[in-house]
Design a protein around this motif. Structure first.
Motif, PDB file in Angstrom:
ATOM      1  N   THR A  36      19.361  -2.951   8.354  1.00  0.00           N
ATOM      2  CA  THR A  36      17.956  -3.121   8.743  1.00  0.00           C
ATOM      3  C   THR A  36      17.296  -4.102   7.776  1.00  0.00           C
ATOM      4  N   ASP A  37      16.716  -5.180   8.305  1.00  0.00           N
ATOM      5  CA  ASP A  37      15.972  -6.141   7.481  1.00  0.00           C
ATOM      6  C   ASP A  37      14.503  -6.095   7.873  1.00  0.00           C
ATOM      7  N   ILE A  38      13.633  -5.920   6.879  1.00  0.00           N
ATOM      8  CA  ILE A  38      12.195  -5.857   7.173  1.00  0.00           C
ATOM      9  C   ILE A  38      11.482  -6.943   6.393  1.00  0.00           C
ATOM     10  N   TYR A  39      10.805  -7.829   7.126  1.00  0.00           N
ATOM     11  CA  TYR A  39      10.017  -8.889   6.510  1.00  0.00           C
ATOM     12  C   TYR A  39       8.562  -8.446   6.486  1.00  0.00           C
ATOM     13  N   VAL A  40       7.941  -8.447   5.310  1.00  0.00           N
ATOM     14  CA  VAL A  40       6.602  -7.882   5.186  1.00  0.00           C
ATOM     15  C   VAL A  40       5.848  -8.565   4.053  1.00  0.00           C
ATOM     16  N   ASN A  41       4.529  -8.497   4.097  1.00  0.00           N
ATOM     17  CA  ASN A  41       3.704  -9.031   3.013  1.00  0.00           C
ATOM     18  C   ASN A  41       3.788  -8.073   1.818  1.00  0.00           C
ATOM     19  N   GLY A  42       4.214  -8.606   0.682  1.00  0.00           N
ATOM     20  CA  GLY A  42       4.469  -7.756  -0.473  1.00  0.00           C
ATOM     21  C   GLY A  42       3.228  -7.054  -0.986  1.00  0.00           C
ATOM     22  N   LYS A  43       2.102  -7.740  -0.979  1.00  0.00           N
ATOM     23  CA  LYS A  43       0.877  -7.166  -1.536  1.00  0.00           C
ATOM     24  C   LYS A  43       0.358  -6.033  -0.655  1.00  0.00           C
ATOM     25  N   THR A  44       0.396  -6.243   0.662  1.00  0.00           N
ATOM     26  CA  THR A  44      -0.045  -5.200   1.603  1.00  0.00           C
ATOM     27  C   THR A  44       0.802  -3.942   1.422  1.00  0.00           C
ATOM     28  N   LEU A  45       2.118  -4.144   1.335  1.00  0.00           N
ATOM     29  CA  LEU A  45       3.012  -2.996   1.173  1.00  0.00           C
ATOM     30  C   LEU A  45       2.753  -2.291  -0.158  1.00  0.00           C
ATOM     31  N   LEU A  46       2.546  -3.089  -1.225  1.00  0.00           N
ATOM     32  CA  LEU A  46       2.285  -2.507  -2.547  1.00  0.00           C
ATOM     33  C   LEU A  46       1.052  -1.605  -2.510  1.00  0.00           C
ATOM     34  N   GLN A  47      -0.034  -2.083  -1.896  1.00  0.00           N
ATOM     35  CA  GLN A  47      -1.267  -1.283  -1.846  1.00  0.00           C
ATOM     36  C   GLN A  47      -1.068  -0.006  -1.037  1.00  0.00           C
ATOM     37  N   SER A  48      -0.281  -0.116   0.029  1.00  0.00           N
ATOM     38  CA  SER A  48      -0.035   1.047   0.876  1.00  0.00           C
ATOM     39  C   SER A  48       0.792   2.103   0.128  1.00  0.00           C
ATOM     40  N   ILE A  49       1.814   1.651  -0.584  1.00  0.00           N
ATOM     41  CA  ILE A  49       2.641   2.584  -1.368  1.00  0.00           C
ATOM     42  C   ILE A  49       1.793   3.216  -2.477  1.00  0.00           C
ATOM     43  N   ASP A  50       0.931   2.408  -3.067  1.00  0.00           N
ATOM     44  CA  ASP A  50       0.053   2.899  -4.134  1.00  0.00           C
ATOM     45  C   ASP A  50      -0.815   4.048  -3.609  1.00  0.00           C
ATOM     46  N   ARG A  51      -1.395   3.878  -2.418  1.00  0.00           N
ATOM     47  CA  ARG A  51      -2.212   4.951  -1.827  1.00  0.00           C
ATOM     48  C   ARG A  51      -1.372   6.181  -1.524  1.00  0.00           C
ATOM     49  N   ALA A  52      -0.202   5.948  -0.910  1.00  0.00           N
ATOM     50  CA  ALA A  52       0.625   7.100  -0.529  1.00  0.00           C
ATOM     51  C   ALA A  52       1.063   7.886  -1.760  1.00  0.00           C
ATOM     52  N   SER A  53       1.205   7.187  -2.880  1.00  0.00           N
ATOM     53  CA  SER A  53       1.700   7.864  -4.089  1.00  0.00           C
ATOM     54  C   SER A  53       0.620   8.709  -4.750  1.00  0.00           C
ATOM     55  N   LEU A  54      -0.655   8.522  -4.338  1.00  0.00           N
ATOM     56  CA  LEU A  54      -1.748   9.278  -4.971  1.00  0.00           C
ATOM     57  C   LEU A  54      -1.510  10.771  -4.887  1.00  0.00           C
ATOM     58  N   LEU A  55      -1.038  11.223  -3.721  1.00  0.00           N
ATOM     59  CA  LEU A  55      -0.846  12.662  -3.537  1.00  0.00           C
ATOM     60  C   LEU A  55       0.538  13.098  -4.007  1.00  0.00           C
ATOM     61  N   ALA A  56       1.419  12.144  -4.294  1.00  0.00           N
ATOM     62  CA  ALA A  56       2.806  12.483  -4.626  1.00  0.00           C
ATOM     63  C   ALA A  56       3.016  12.583  -6.127  1.00  0.00           C
ATOM     64  N   ARG A  57       1.995  12.210  -6.908  1.00  0.00           N
ATOM     65  CA  ARG A  57       2.202  12.063  -8.349  1.00  0.00           C
ATOM     66  C   ARG A  57       2.570  13.339  -9.063  1.00  0.00           C
ATOM     67  N   GLU A  58       1.985  14.434  -8.600  1.00  0.00           N
ATOM     68  CA  GLU A  58       2.234  15.701  -9.281  1.00  0.00           C
ATOM     69  C   GLU A  58       3.671  16.174  -9.036  1.00  0.00           C
ATOM     70  N   GLU A  59       4.231  15.752  -7.911  1.00  0.00           N
ATOM     71  CA  GLU A  59       5.570  16.231  -7.540  1.00  0.00           C
ATOM     72  C   GLU A  59       6.608  15.617  -8.477  1.00  0.00           C
ATOM     73  N   ARG A  60       7.796  16.170  -8.407  1.00  0.00           N
ATOM     74  CA  ARG A  60       8.816  15.826  -9.375  1.00  0.00           C
ATOM     75  C   ARG A  60       9.127  14.335  -9.418  1.00  0.00           C
ATOM     76  N   ASN A  61       9.320  13.742  -8.245  1.00  0.00           N
ATOM     77  CA  ASN A  61       9.856  12.385  -8.230  1.00  0.00           C
ATOM     78  C   ASN A  61       8.903  11.329  -7.715  1.00  0.00           C
ATOM     79  N   ASN A  62       7.655  11.746  -7.386  1.00  0.00           N
ATOM     80  CA  ASN A  62       6.715  10.766  -6.879  1.00  0.00           C
ATOM     81  C   ASN A  62       7.308  10.035  -5.673  1.00  0.00           C
ATOM     82  N   VAL A  63       7.746  10.817  -4.691  1.00  0.00           N
ATOM     83  CA  VAL A  63       8.516  10.266  -3.578  1.00  0.00           C
ATOM     84  C   VAL A  63       7.614   9.983  -2.382  1.00  0.00           C
TER      85      VAL A  63
END
Lengths: 378, 378
Positions: free
Chosen positions: A262-289
């Motif tokens: 699977t190859d995914i072409y995407v804007n790096g900055k958009t993806l970075l911001q999205s992962i950053d938001r998703a990680s907000l709730l994951a931080r307390e968990e063991r692996n920040n997944v």
């Protein structure tokens, strides 16, 4: 020893060598900074035994007198006090004089400090490095190489060799690799005037981080000289020595998949911001997944779920998705580190399945590769 | 509950109320922020039981629609997550909706968060304060009063009453006093429209520091209302409640000498820098003590001595020295705090001898007095 010097120039020099000085030095004299002055100028040296930094302030530069030496000599002064004192002196004209018994007088305006120095004879010698194995890289390029790889070194001392970055020179190319065994960063750089010999050394990550702080953003060449135990970076008036890590660096080439599904072409900055938001709730968990789902459309979904706190879902538009559908989970931190290192706008992520390592790189450029191992959650 | 709001306005409001929220809250619900929305606008409330801050964002301001409420209601959301989420949302348009079972949905662009809220019924009520004992001070003046006194409160809980600033209103004047029993700060302010009653309350230093961060530098009036257990500061849309300290504040007036033997007029900034330098070598010592010598000339000497490290001496020109010769030692930190609080260029220091408290004030102005107890070293 007796000389006059302009405070601003002394401060610049101190700020470089202070980066090597640790307050927890193993050898007491290394909590000090060595000053050697003669009619040519002033050498400042700081060291924590792993890193040694020496800088030179010439007596005269572009016709301007920076230092006026009345008597040559050397002294070691407590780094912490000396630096603070120089910073707070009332005028830009400083006189430093060593009288008998290592008594050091620092005068400026109507202020006079008396510091008790240490004998410069007791300060360790600079490492000896043969000058014949040598190449050069522009400072700004060297900074990029460091920034793109050094974050991926291991923070754990359980495998000390992985706390360093593996630098290999072969066939006119410098290949830098760092891994903590969960992710890997690899940067290839074609060298001009490459050395004829091959090199393979492992430079401590901490040394490269300190070097990065000292280097300017110019394209001035930085000379790099390697011996068996030490590497020397020479940038203008600054010499930066680091010890090398001993031992064999693991062969990492087998880690990188040779085919992708699977190859995914995407804007790096958009993806970075999205992962950053998703990680907000994951931080307390063991692996920040966070979870990453590609269902065959041009939209991928980023999500994470912390039963105690809540969950988040987000759609990210891609430029294109090629190949199989995919559900995969990975560390948000590793993903963000890798995306920040690539920096480019258009990136490609190449997957070989939910349980296999995947790679990220610029869509236009193969010199930098980031690899991440997924986390098993399904 | 369902409403839309502009992210930047919500962030401004959150940054105010977050100052009251502590991650170590005694009552679990106080780790949250309460949202109350109706067609008038949104109230945000944060509290750590000592301090409670409430701010209001109106639905409409200067003809601009800031909030669009579809359904009124209340919810308490985990402060840490809610604030971070709002900060990182992808667009300036946010929709917040509470569905059944306190499930809260926060939507922006293609991102959707689901947070588990708490019942707003369980959140403590605002303190009740009668509105009849009331006066007002411009915000910038109130900030000065806080800045000039609050640093002198005691950091130790051994006498809890000294961790607060004593505010007394009598005969149209506000007198604020703080002391940790080694130094004292006193600020007098003439009030316009002073209340008829006298007041005497002790406000926790920590509350005043937080209030100082929230107040703007405008001359907009801040309404101040005092009850027996609480004080309320009202600045625009922000309500700031603080509990008061219980107990009798000591009578400090006897501490201030009534006659002086040596008066020294000097530039405050020059003296501050000189003390700062002299304290460099004194920091490691127990009391951070510097020596101050006036020999009758117009020059005073600042010095300090740390046998292990070295010593420093400095001459400071004064405008004039009147009265007896003097050798005195004091804490460099207390002296620097006092000089920073006075801020003025021309100050006078009035001594009554090496073992007696001395005072500092502006040479032109009696409203602010700083008092310091010397350290016995001779």
């Amino acid at each position: 020893m007796k000389f006059e010097i302009a405070r601003d120039r002394l401060l610049d020099g101190l700020s470089d060598v202070m980066k090597a000085v640790s307050s927890k030095a193993a050898i007491p004299i290394l909590t000090g900074i060595k000053l050697d002055v003669d009619e040519e100028g002033l050498h400042l040296t700081g060291s924590d035994s792993d890193i040694t930094i020496q800088t030179f302030i010439p007596a005269e530069e572009n016709g301007e007198q920076l230092i006026r030496t009345s008597q040559s000599g050397s002294i070691v002064l407590q780094a912490k006090y000396f630096n603070e004192i120089v910073r707070k002196l009332p005028t830009n004209d400083i006189e430093i004089e060593v009288s008998g018994h290592l008594q050091t007088h620092i005068r400026s305006g109507k202020s006079e400090f008396h510091l008790i120095g240490s004998d410069a004879e007791d300060y360790p010698q600079l490492p000896e490095i043969d000058d014949d194995r040598h190449f050069a890289i522009p400072a700004d390029l060297l900074k990029s190489i460091i920034r793109e790889t050094v974050f991926a070194v291991s923070a754990s001392e359980s495998r000390p060799i992985l706390t360093g970055v593996h630098w290999q020179v072969q066939e006119g190319e410098l290949v830098c690799v760092a891994t903590d065994s969960h992710r890997l960063a690899r940067r290839k750089t074609r060298l001009e005037n490459a050395p004829e010999d091959d090199y393979s050394v492992v430079i401590p990550g901490k040394s490269l981080q300190e070097l990065n702080k000292i280097l300017g953003d110019s394209n001035e060449p930085v000379g790099i000289t390697m011996s068996n135990k030490q590497v020397l970076f020479r940038a203008g008036h600054v010499l930066f020595y680091s010890r090398l890590l001993e031992g064999n660096y693991p062969d990492t080439s087998r880690l990188i998949p040779s085919e992708y599904k699977t190859d995914i072409y995407v804007n790096g900055k958009t993806l970075l911001q999205s992962i950053d938001r998703a990680s907000l709730l994951a931080r307390e968990e063991r692996n920040n997944v966070v979870r990453f789902t590609a269902d065959g459309s041009n939209v991928v979904e980023i999500s994470s779920n912390s039963p105690e706190i809540g969950k988040v879902e987000e759609q990210v538009e891609t430029a294109s998705v090629e190949g199989e559908e995919l559900k995969i989970s990975f560390s948000a931190k590793y993903m963000m580190d890798a995306l920040r290192a690539i920096e480019g706008q258009d990136i490609v992520i190449r997957f070989t399945g939910a349980m296999r390592p995947f790679i990220l790189k610029s869509a236009e450029d193969d010199t930098l590769l980031q690899l991440i191992l997924p986390v098993r959650t399904y």
